[in-house]
Write a protein that holds these residues in place. Structure first.
Motif, short mmCIF file in Angstrom:
data_model
loop_
_atom_site.label_atom_id
_atom_site.label_comp_id
_atom_site.label_asym_id
_atom_site.label_seq_id
_atom_site.Cartn_x
_atom_site.Cartn_y
_atom_site.Cartn_z
N GLN A 1 0.84 -1.18 0.00
CA GLN A 1 0.00 0.00 0.00
C GLN A 1 0.88 1.24 0.00
O GLN A 1 1.77 1.37 0.83
N TYR A 2 0.64 2.11 -0.94
CA TYR A 2 1.35 3.38 -1.01
C TYR A 2 0.33 4.50 -0.87
O TYR A 2 -0.80 4.39 -1.32
N GLN A 3 0.78 5.60 -0.29
CA GLN A 3 -0.11 6.73 -0.20
C GLN A 3 0.22 7.72 -1.31
O GLN A 3 1.33 7.77 -1.81
N GLU A 4 -0.77 8.48 -1.67
CA GLU A 4 -0.61 9.49 -2.71
C GLU A 4 0.28 10.62 -2.20
O GLU A 4 0.19 11.03 -1.05
N VAL A 5 1.16 11.12 -3.06
CA VAL A 5 2.03 12.23 -2.70
C VAL A 5 1.27 13.52 -2.99
O VAL A 5 0.83 13.76 -4.10
N LYS A 6 1.10 14.35 -1.96
CA LYS A 6 0.40 15.62 -2.08
C LYS A 6 1.39 16.74 -1.77
O LYS A 6 1.86 16.84 -0.64
N VAL A 7 1.70 17.55 -2.75
CA VAL A 7 2.69 18.61 -2.56
C VAL A 7 2.12 19.73 -1.69
O VAL A 7 2.79 20.21 -0.80
N PHE A 8 0.91 20.13 -1.93
CA PHE A 8 0.32 21.27 -1.22
C PHE A 8 -0.57 20.81 -0.08
O PHE A 8 -1.75 21.11 -0.03
#
Length: 185
Positions: free
Chosen positions: A28-35
């Motif tokens: 399971q990977y989490q989404e990368v959120k820049v902001f």
């Protein structure tokens, strides 16, 4: 099948291959959120996104300064600081620490610790681990850490040399003009 009775289920062959899908459970990977200030971001993405946003916002700040004056640069620096803190909070989450540690980003050279502390393997208190780095992210980090400083060193050498060349060329041009204007005997 002469002995089969109507409505009976056929016998199961104990030597038949399994019909169930057999596979390893996907990580399971989490989404990368820049902001965002929630979630995690790995070291390579932290460096790449941080430097990329810095250059982008610096260019926008220069354009804003050209358009509206000094207030444009102030707006750009505030934007850079906010994005930098958001990324650093996510970086703190990656090594399972509170985001308050991101205040260290304001201390010169101490902020480099975020480049070297490894993240937590697997899931931690702040979510699943980040996805593996793609080629674009790795290329961006190589560009930031190697190519841009190399361009800076070359510019530091080339610009003074060019300025010296232009001074000597102007001096030679002035001497030539003086010799042409001098009366001939």
């Amino acid at each position: 099948m002469a002995n089969a009775t109507p409505g009976a289920t056929p016998a199961v062959n104990p030597y038949a291959k399994p019909n169930a899908a057999v596979a390893e459970a996907a990580e399971q990977y989490q989404e990368v959120k820049v902001f965002a200030t929630s979630g995690r971001i790995g070291r390579v993405r932290y460096i790449a996104y941080g430097m990329g946003m810095y250059f982008l916002l610096a260019i926008l700040g220069a354009l804003l300064t050209w358009a509206i004056g000094t207030a444009g640069m102030v707006i750009a620096w505030i934007a850079i600081l906010v994005v930098w803190l958001m990324l650093t909070i996510q970086r703190c989450h990656d090594f399972n620490t509170t985001g308050w540690l991101s205040i260290l980003v304001l201390v010169p050279l101490v902020n480099l610790i975020f480049w070297f502390i490894p993240g937590t393997d697997g899931e931690n208190n702040y979510g699943a681990k980040t996805p593996p780095n793609g080629g674009g992210v790795v290329f961006a980090v190589v560009a930031v850490l190697i190519v841009i400083p190399l361009i800076g060193v070359l510019a530091a050498i080339a610009l003074p040399a060019y300025q010296d060349y232009t001074k000597r060329a102007k001096a030679a041009q002035q001497m030539q003009q003086q010799q042409q204007q001098a009366p001939k005997r």
